[in-house]
Structure formats: C-alpha cells, structure tokens
Enzyme design. Structure first.
Site, PDB file in Angstrom:
ATOM      1  N   ARG A  78      71.727  43.968  33.464  1.00 24.91           N
ATOM      2  CA  ARG A  78      72.025  45.247  33.432  1.00 24.91           C
ATOM      3  C   ARG A  78      71.996  46.086  32.381  1.00 24.91           C
ATOM      4  NH1 ARG A  78      78.173  45.926  36.026  1.00 24.91           N
ATOM      5  NH2 ARG A  78      77.221  45.076  37.741  1.00 24.91           N
ATOM      6  N   ARG A 147      82.599  50.212  30.084  1.00 28.22           N
ATOM      7  CA  ARG A 147      81.179  50.250  30.630  1.00 28.22           C
ATOM      8  C   ARG A 147      80.302  51.340  30.496  1.00 28.22           C
ATOM      9  NH1 ARG A 147      81.411  46.065  34.738  1.00 28.22           N
ATOM     10  NH2 ARG A 147      82.850  44.600  34.211  1.00 28.22           N
ATOM     11  N   LYS A 211      87.681  45.092  32.615  1.00 25.45           N
ATOM     12  CA  LYS A 211      86.587  46.005  32.651  1.00 25.45           C
ATOM     13  C   LYS A 211      87.112  47.509  32.503  1.00 25.45           C
ATOM     14  CE  LYS A 211      84.656  45.152  36.837  1.00 25.45           C
ATOM     15  NZ  LYS A 211      83.982  45.168  38.107  1.00 25.45           N
ATOM     16  N   LYS A 213      86.303  52.010  32.907  1.00 19.87           N
ATOM     17  CA  LYS A 213      85.098  52.573  33.255  1.00 19.87           C
ATOM     18  C   LYS A 213      85.550  54.420  33.018  1.00 19.87           C
ATOM     19  CE  LYS A 213      83.779  49.505  36.742  1.00 19.87           C
ATOM     20  NZ  LYS A 213      83.236  49.242  37.984  1.00 19.87           N
ATOM     21  N   CYS A 431      76.078  48.962  48.386  1.00 27.06           N
ATOM     22  CA  CYS A 431      76.187  48.102  47.229  1.00 27.06           C
ATOM     23  C   CYS A 431      75.050  47.093  47.583  1.00 27.06           C
ATOM     24  CB  CYS A 431      77.459  47.554  47.044  1.00 27.06           C
ATOM     25  SG  CYS A 431      78.088  46.096  48.240  1.00 27.06           S
ATOM     26  N   CYS A 437      74.751  38.795  45.298  1.00 28.15           N
ATOM     27  CA  CYS A 437      76.024  39.099  44.802  1.00 28.15           C
ATOM     28  C   CYS A 437      76.923  37.832  45.261  1.00 28.15           C
ATOM     29  CB  CYS A 437      76.754  40.188  45.365  1.00 28.15           C
ATOM     30  SG  CYS A 437      78.443  40.610  44.919  1.00 28.15           S
ATOM     31  N   CYS A 476      82.232  43.463  50.276  1.00 24.02           N
ATOM     32  CA  CYS A 476      83.406  42.733  50.034  1.00 24.02           C
ATOM     33  C   CYS A 476      84.215  44.122  49.542  1.00 24.02           C
ATOM     34  CB  CYS A 476      83.118  41.708  49.383  1.00 24.02           C
ATOM     35  SG  CYS A 476      83.490  42.323  47.493  1.00 24.02           S
ATOM     36  N   CYS A 480      82.326  48.393  45.001  1.00 24.95           N
ATOM     37  CA  CYS A 480      81.335  48.612  44.221  1.00 24.95           C
ATOM     38  C   CYS A 480      80.403  50.061  44.567  1.00 24.95           C
ATOM     39  CB  CYS A 480      79.924  47.622  43.803  1.00 24.95           C
ATOM     40  SG  CYS A 480      80.915  46.086  43.148  1.00 24.95           S
TER      41      CYS A 480
HETATM   42 FE1  SRM Z   1      80.787  46.260  40.831  1.00 27.86          FE
HETATM   43  C1  SRM Z   1      81.606  42.934  40.601  1.00 27.86           C
HETATM   44  C2  SRM Z   1      77.396  45.163  41.528  1.00 27.86           C
HETATM   45  C3  SRM Z   1      79.596  49.235  40.483  1.00 27.86           C
HETATM   46  C4  SRM Z   1      83.935  47.247  41.523  1.00 27.86           C
HETATM   47  N1  SRM Z   1      79.974  44.297  40.918  1.00 27.86           N
HETATM   48  C5  SRM Z   1      80.344  43.197  40.713  1.00 27.86           C
HETATM   49  C6  SRM Z   1      79.322  41.912  40.654  1.00 27.86           C
HETATM   50  C7  SRM Z   1      79.012  41.976  39.238  1.00 27.86           C
HETATM   51  C8  SRM Z   1      79.713  40.674  41.353  1.00 27.86           C
HETATM   52  C9  SRM Z   1      80.215  39.779  40.302  1.00 27.86           C
HETATM   53  O1  SRM Z   1      81.308  40.028  39.608  1.00 27.86           O
HETATM   54  O2  SRM Z   1      79.832  38.562  40.522  1.00 27.86           O
HETATM   55  C10 SRM Z   1      78.036  42.755  41.520  1.00 27.86           C
HETATM   56  C11 SRM Z   1      76.797  42.202  41.188  1.00 27.86           C
HETATM   57  C12 SRM Z   1      75.847  42.504  42.749  1.00 27.86           C
HETATM   58  C13 SRM Z   1      74.527  42.326  42.300  1.00 27.86           C
HETATM   59  O3  SRM Z   1      74.088  41.079  42.640  1.00 27.86           O
HETATM   60  O4  SRM Z   1      73.846  43.110  41.916  1.00 27.86           O
HETATM   61  C14 SRM Z   1      78.406  44.131  41.273  1.00 27.86           C
HETATM   62  N2  SRM Z   1      79.140  47.079  40.771  1.00 27.86           N
HETATM   63  C15 SRM Z   1      77.764  46.556  41.166  1.00 27.86           C
HETATM   64  C16 SRM Z   1      76.719  47.505  41.234  1.00 27.86           C
HETATM   65  C17 SRM Z   1      75.300  47.156  40.840  1.00 27.86           C
HETATM   66  C18 SRM Z   1      76.842  48.248  42.810  1.00 27.86           C
HETATM   67  C19 SRM Z   1      75.538  48.892  43.133  1.00 27.86           C
HETATM   68  O5  SRM Z   1      74.953  48.439  44.134  1.00 27.86           O
HETATM   69  O6  SRM Z   1      75.186  49.846  42.673  1.00 27.86           O
HETATM   70  C20 SRM Z   1      77.360  48.662  40.513  1.00 27.86           C
HETATM   71  C21 SRM Z   1      76.965  48.516  39.207  1.00 27.86           C
HETATM   72  C22 SRM Z   1      77.631  49.526  38.145  1.00 27.86           C
HETATM   73  C23 SRM Z   1      77.085  49.583  36.781  1.00 27.86           C
HETATM   74  O7  SRM Z   1      75.813  49.977  36.531  1.00 27.86           O
HETATM   75  O8  SRM Z   1      77.969  49.423  35.765  1.00 27.86           O
HETATM   76  C24 SRM Z   1      78.809  48.419  40.614  1.00 27.86           C
HETATM   77  N3  SRM Z   1      81.685  47.997  40.736  1.00 27.86           N
HETATM   78  C25 SRM Z   1      81.131  49.183  40.790  1.00 27.86           C
HETATM   79  C26 SRM Z   1      82.095  50.093  41.181  1.00 27.86           C
HETATM   80  C27 SRM Z   1      81.722  51.701  41.280  1.00 27.86           C
HETATM   81  C28 SRM Z   1      81.997  52.477  40.006  1.00 27.86           C
HETATM   82  O9  SRM Z   1      82.112  51.892  38.865  1.00 27.86           O
HETATM   83  O10 SRM Z   1      81.615  53.708  39.965  1.00 27.86           O
HETATM   84  C29 SRM Z   1      83.320  49.283  41.325  1.00 27.86           C
HETATM   85  C30 SRM Z   1      84.462  50.433  41.810  1.00 27.86           C
HETATM   86  C31 SRM Z   1      85.054  51.190  40.644  1.00 27.86           C
HETATM   87  C32 SRM Z   1      85.985  50.078  40.130  1.00 27.86           C
HETATM   88  O11 SRM Z   1      85.757  49.289  39.066  1.00 27.86           O
HETATM   89  O12 SRM Z   1      87.334  50.234  40.390  1.00 27.86           O
HETATM   90  C33 SRM Z   1      83.069  48.117  41.137  1.00 27.86           C
HETATM   91  N4  SRM Z   1      82.503  45.250  40.870  1.00 27.86           N
HETATM   92  C34 SRM Z   1      83.742  45.671  41.231  1.00 27.86           C
HETATM   93  C35 SRM Z   1      84.643  44.942  41.142  1.00 27.86           C
HETATM   94  C36 SRM Z   1      86.241  45.060  41.301  1.00 27.86           C
HETATM   95  C37 SRM Z   1      86.943  45.433  40.344  1.00 27.86           C
HETATM   96  C38 SRM Z   1      88.486  45.549  40.385  1.00 27.86           C
HETATM   97  O13 SRM Z   1      88.965  46.389  39.867  1.00 27.86           O
HETATM   98  O14 SRM Z   1      88.935  44.733  41.186  1.00 27.86           O
HETATM   99  C39 SRM Z   1      83.967  43.575  41.023  1.00 27.86           C
HETATM  100  C40 SRM Z   1      84.788  41.977  40.949  1.00 27.86           C
HETATM  101  C41 SRM Z   1      85.298  41.801  39.581  1.00 27.86           C
HETATM  102  O15 SRM Z   1      85.440  42.592  38.562  1.00 27.86           O
HETATM  103  O16 SRM Z   1      86.157  40.858  39.542  1.00 27.86           O
HETATM  104  C42 SRM Z   1      82.725  43.875  40.764  1.00 27.86           C
HETATM  105 FE1  SF4 Z   2      79.392  42.368  45.515  1.00 25.09          FE
HETATM  106 FE2  SF4 Z   2      81.498  43.195  46.591  1.00 25.09          FE
HETATM  107 FE3  SF4 Z   2      80.310  44.646  44.884  1.00 25.09          FE
HETATM  108 FE4  SF4 Z   2      79.140  44.696  46.994  1.00 25.09          FE
HETATM  109  S1  SF4 Z   2      81.246  45.519  46.541  1.00 25.09           S
HETATM  110  S2  SF4 Z   2      78.137  44.337  44.787  1.00 25.09           S
HETATM  111  S3  SF4 Z   2      79.612  42.529  47.672  1.00 25.09           S
HETATM  112  S4  SF4 Z   2      81.311  42.593  44.486  1.00 25.09           S
END
Ligand code: SRM
Ligand code: SF4
Length: 566
Positions: A78, A147, A211, A213, A431, A437, A476, A480
């Site tokens: 990333r 981030r 994390k 944000k 997402c 993922c 899930c 994201c």
């Molecule tokens: Fe996310 C984890 C993709 C924005 C909440 N996110 C992941 C992981 C890295 C899976 C992992 O931990 O193994 C995903 C990788 C998938 C892949 O194959 O690319 C992933 N998140 C993404 C992206 C690429 C989604 C997208 O399709 O655009 C976004 C990348 C953002 C960036 O450039 O930094 C992405 N993730 C978000 C957002 C939206 C936002 O930030 O505005 C959220 C919800 C907001 C928040 O954080 O509350 C988000 N991602 C999560 C979570 C749940 C965090 C939590 O508080 O429980 C996880 C899982 C974790 O952290 O354990 C996660």
């Molecule tokens: Fe993966 Fe769940 Fe985030 Fe989608 S919402 S990219 S399935 S961790």
C-alpha cells in the site's frame, strides 16, 4: 507509564512490537529465506508498518492444499499518498511497477491510496525501491500508527481547498514514525551501529494499541466520510477564509460477527481549533489513545471504544490536559452529500478537473474497457495531477482546455466513457475481498458490479436509473468499504450470502440498520424490489432513499453505535 509490563495480560502484538527493535524484527532474514514464499509470523505483523501484508491466492487454496504445496503467497503493498495527490510521472511509475512486479492492476483504495496485489517476496524490495524512486513511500500505510490521512479530493477546486489539503499533508508528516528501519531494510540505507538510538517521540516503543485514521473535509461535501474516522477535522469557512476546524473523534466502522461489544460508531464533534492548532490537536488525540487505548484485546482497541469506555467528557478533559488548553465551542456546519461529484469541473483558476468513476477502484484493462491504458496515456499527455478520492475514484486534475480535449479523446479511444452510468453505480463502493483478502467471507469487488446491474434493472422499471443512491458492499464486517454509512449496505456472511443494511443517509451522517440477514442474490432482489417500488411511488419531493426507508419504518434509525445489531 510505569516500566513494568505484564505481557500475559496484553495481546501478543504488544510484545512483537516491543521486541522488534523499532519495527526491524527479523524482516531481513525472512526476506532472504529462499525455502518459502512467506515470512516469519512476527514479521508478517511488523511488515504492515512498512506498508505491506502477506496474503495468499484464495482462489488457488484448495488446489494447492490438494497438491500438498504451501499457499501461493504474495504481498499487498500500500502506497501512502496523503490527500491522494500524485504527479503524472508518479502515476506512470506506479503503472509500470504494477506490470513488472504485481498483478497488472492498480487498486485505488477507500483511503486515497494505491495498492499493488500479488507481489512475490523476491520482488518486494524492488517494488518498494521503485515506489521510493518517484518520491513516494509505503511507510505507515498499515500498522498500529496513523494511516494515510484523507482529504477532500480536489485541491485544484479553490485556494481554500488547497489549504485544507495541505493540512492533511502536514498532519501525515508530523505523525510519521521516526524509526529508520524502513530505510535500512527496503532502501539499503546504512545501518545505524547502535540502532537503540532510534526513538519514537510520539509512538513510543509499542506504537499505538491499534490503527488510527484521520481525515479533513470541507463542507458541504463529506467526501472523506469524516464521521467514520478516529479523528476528523472539518474546515469552517468564514468570510472566504478558513477560520479553523471542528474536531471530531471516535468514528469507526469495524465490527466482528457474534461479538456484540463491537460496533460501528459515528464520530462526536468535540470542539473547534484554529488552523495553527490542528497538528497539535492531532498529536494530542493520538497520545491520549496511545496511553488509554485497550492493549489487551485488539477487537476493542480502536479509539471509539476508548472514548465509550472513558465517556466523552473525560476523554475531552484528558485531551485538554495533554494540550494545555481547551478547544473552542464547535461551529455550525452542514454536509449535503458524501461520495464524489463525477464529470468535468472548472476550478477557480480556470483549469479543468475530471472526476472519473473507477468501479471497485480497480484500474485494469478489461473487455475493451481499457482504463489502465487510458490513464497511462493521459499521464503521458498532461501536466496536472492525478488525485485519488476516498470513494475509489480518480480525478484527472488541473488541466488546460487543450489538455481537456486530449483527455476526452484518449478516454473515448480506450472505451472509457464517463457519464453513462446509473446514479446507483456512481455511488457504489466495494472492498477488495476475494481473492486476496484473508479475512473475506464473501465476494465484494468481483461481485458488486453484477448485483448493481440487477438492481439497476429494478430501478429502471421505476424511472430511477439516474437517482443517486449510496450502495456499498464488503466481504466481511470489518467495514473497509464503509458499508454501515450506505443507504443500501451489504456485508458478506459466507460465500454468496450477505446481510442487508438500509437507512444510512446520502450525506454520510447516519449509520444504517440491519434489515435482513444472510441473503442470497435472489433473496436480495426479492427484498429490494418492493422497497424500491414503494420509494418510486411514495417518496416526497427530493427525498433520498435512505431517508425514505427510515420515514416508512422499514428500519429504525440507530442513534448510537452501541445499539447497532449485526
Ligand atoms: Fe481495511 C483489514 C483492505 C479501508 C477496516 N483492510 C484490511 C485488510 C488489510 C485485511 C487484513 O488485515 O488482512 C484488507 C486487505 C485486502 C486486500 O486484499 O487488499 C483491507 N481496507 C482495505 C482497502 C484496500 C479496501 C478497499 O477496497 O479500498 C482500504 C485501504 C485503505 C487505505 O488505503 O489505507 C481499507 N479498512 C478500510 C476502512 C475504510 C476507511 O479507512 O476509511 C475501514 C473502516 C474504517 C475503520 O477503520 O474503522 C477498514 N480493514 C478494516 C478492519 C477493521 C478494523 C477494526 O476497527 O475492527 C480490518 C481488520 C483489522 O484491522 O483487524 C481491515
Ligand atoms: Fe477484507 Fe473484510 Fe476489508 Fe473487505 S471488509 S477488504 S473482506 S477485511
């Protein structure tokens, strides 16, 4: 903080961070190990702070197991892009790296960053070095740190927009980790003889509990979904200047099925600060979370839970203590929409910008829709910028009238025709989910376009093709794609099954509510058909879909995150 640490009480990540010598761990050894395409477990955790995740191809999982092979490991990288702005030269480099080392696509994320998928271990360093060669990096793109800082997506829109975007960059720079591990490991910069010299004045030796944000926004557009951020700054414009920023804390989307103490939460507005105070306020909110966040259970360690545990007033008091001053009373502001405004727009300076819809944020060439080629050609022909939006789209920004003509020609030649998509599709986010993922229960990016086509046909029957409705899908409940803010939200439960949430609003200031559970596609369409028909016949003038389903009591409005059911 006292020096004694009872490791038994803490999540294992705490020890990994502490013992990592400021994020070095055994990454160098892991990268050099030729026996496996993976890296050691502790290093998989530490590599996140360097901007990469170990993954494996889930499409190949069963077959690899059958053949008794290790999973097809590869890495997601990333790129950190505060505010999402890159030059055409940077775009060209990222485009070529995606062909050289990744899966020939670029993923534009929901936080205005780029992702490469499918980079194998032996190509990691070369990719990171390529990224750094155009003055971009991947530091702190993931991990328990601040981030990528989001901003409204177009500094070219006006001088005020430029000022706000600049604030996002300042916050990002200020909150970068200061360890030199990244430069040593990836860029071969000289090892510091006594690496204990590293200090992390902001993060300390265990970094944050989780994390973190941050986003900035400028009303009336909530294009960075400010209420979903741990920390948000909303620009307050008075007499055509930025008077300061309202401060929002404690937003977040992630939930875990079956764990009801987890929930999405909208940020609270806690006050107002001057432009000069923004970076200080950001730092102190981070420090309060560093010192008070839950380090035992990572499911409950985000700032939103710290705030609900402490109570918003005690949290505020703690922030004031760290600041040494109080915030002013919050000023009034109003958002009219979230998402992006697609199409060409003229900035105050006469330059043009095109906001282009990128379905699922995936820049690829597919079936005559040659978006990747088109954007590469655009990059070779303009002098402005590319700006990633928080909704997985891209803006070709700051171009002259002549360049605008050229851009239109290139897009047309490559089958990329903006403006011919439904109001629903324009406002869709999916997402990544499968196949990369590791946490996905169901498809999202690869499936939402098909589902949208089917919902479009229902909308069409009711004359609603152009109606803008926010629809989001994730594989899930981690959130994201920020699905809990959508007017129609889908969250994957298992292969081919989704929970359906309704009733978020069009400006991203209301959480939606669970409407039906574990639906197949046929069930989704059967559930949505009568609601859409009712909306077409009985909505009041200008009423948005999310507001309608609340008024007609399809779902009940959720007033606080902890009431959310999933
Ligand atoms: Fe996310 C984890 C993709 C924005 C909440 N996110 C992941 C992981 C890295 C899976 C992992 O931990 O193994 C995903 C990788 C998938 C892949 O194959 O690319 C992933 N998140 C993404 C992206 C690429 C989604 C997208 O399709 O655009 C976004 C990348 C953002 C960036 O450039 O930094 C992405 N993730 C978000 C957002 C939206 C936002 O930030 O505005 C959220 C919800 C907001 C928040 O954080 O509350 C988000 N991602 C999560 C979570 C749940 C965090 C939590 O508080 O429980 C996880 C899982 C974790 O952290 O354990 C996660
Ligand atoms: Fe993966 Fe769940 Fe985030 Fe989608 S919402 S990219 S399935 S961790």
């Amino acid at each position: 903080m006292s020096d004694y640490i009872n490791w038994d009480e803490l999540s294992e990540l705490e020890r990994i961070k502490y013992e990592s010598n400021y994020l070095r761990g055994t990454l160098v050894e892991s990268l050099a190990d030729p026996i496996t395409g993976s890296i050691a477990y502790a290093d998989t955790q530490l590599s996140k702070f360097h901007g990469m995740y170990q993954q494996f191809d889930r499409d190949l999982e069963k077959e690899r197991k059958r053949q008794k092979l290790e999973p097809a490991y590869s890495f997601l990288i990333r790129v950190r892009v505060p505010g999402g702005v890159v030059t055409p030269q940077q775009w060209l480099k990222l485009d070529s790296l995606s062909d050289q080392y990744a899966n020939h696509t670029l993923k534009l994320t929901t936080r205005q960053a780029f992702q490469f998928h499918g980079v194998i271990k032996s190509n990691l360093k070369k990719t990171i070095q390529g990224i750094n060669s155009v003055l971009l990096d991947t530091i702190a793109a993931c991990g328990d740190v601040n981030r990528n800082v989001m901003s409204h997506p177009n500094p070219a829109e006006s001088q005020l927009h430029a000022e706000v975007a600049e604030v996002a960059c300042r916050i990002s720079e200020h909150l970068l980790p200061s360890t030199t591990a990244y430069h040593e490991i990836w860029l071969d910069q000289k090892l510091i003889a006594d690496s204990k010299k590293d200090v992390e004045p902001i993060y300390g030796d265990r970094y944050l509990p989780r994390k973190f944000k941050i986003a900035v926004a400028i009303p009336p557009y909530n294009d960075s979904d400010i209420f979903s951020q741990d920390l948000g700054f909303v620009a307050i414009v008075e007499n055509n200047r930025i008077a300061g920023y309202n401060v929002l804390v404690g937003g977040g989307m992630g939930t875990t099925f079956g764990m009801h103490e987890t929930y999405p939460r909208l940020a609270d507005v806690i006050g107002f600060c001057t432009p000069e105070q923004v970076v200080d306020v950001a730092e102190k909110v981070v420090l309060v979370q560093r010192d008070n966040g839950n380090r035992q259970n990572r499911k409950l360690s985000r700032l939103k839970y710290t705030i609900d545990r402490m109570g918003i007033d005690s949290f505020k008091a703690e922030v004031y203590k760290y600041l040494g001053y109080e915030l002013q009373e919050a000023r009034d502001f109003e958002f009219t929409r979230n998402g992006d405004r697609l199409g060409w727009k003229k900035g105050d300076d006469g330059k043009w910008s095109l906001t282009l819809f990128v379905e699922g944020g995936r820049v690829a060439d597919r079936n005559g829709f040659n978006l990747k080629t088109a954007l590469r050609q655009v990059a070779g022909n303009i002098s402005g910028q590319f700006i990633l939006t928080g909704n997985q789209n891209v803006i070709i920004a700051n171009v002259s009238a002549d360049e605008k003509k050229k851009v239109n020609e290139i897009l047309k030649k490559n089958g990329v025709l903006p403006g011919e998509i439904s109001g629903l599709r324009q406002n869709s986010i999916a997402c990544v989910a499968l196949n990369t993922c590791g946490l996905a229960f169901a498809e999202a990016e690869r499936y939402l376009p098909t589902l949208v086509t089917k919902i479009e046909s229902i909308l069409n029957q009711h004359g609603l093709f152009k109606e803008e409705i926010v629809i989001r899908m994730t594989g899930c409940p981690n959130g994201c794609g920020r699905p809990y803010l959508a007017e129609i939200g889908f969250v994957g439960k298992s292969e081919g099954h989704y929970n359906l949430y309704l009733g978020g609003n069009f400006n991203g200031t209301r959480l939606n509510t669970l409407y039906r559970e574990t639906l197949t596609e046929d069930e989704i369409l059967a559930e949505l058909t009568p609601v859409i028909a009712d909306y077409a016949s009985n909505r009041s003038e200008g009423e948005k879909f999310g507001d309608f389903v609340i008024r007609k009591q399809y779902v009940k409005e959720i007033l606080k995150g902890s009431d959310f059911k999933h």
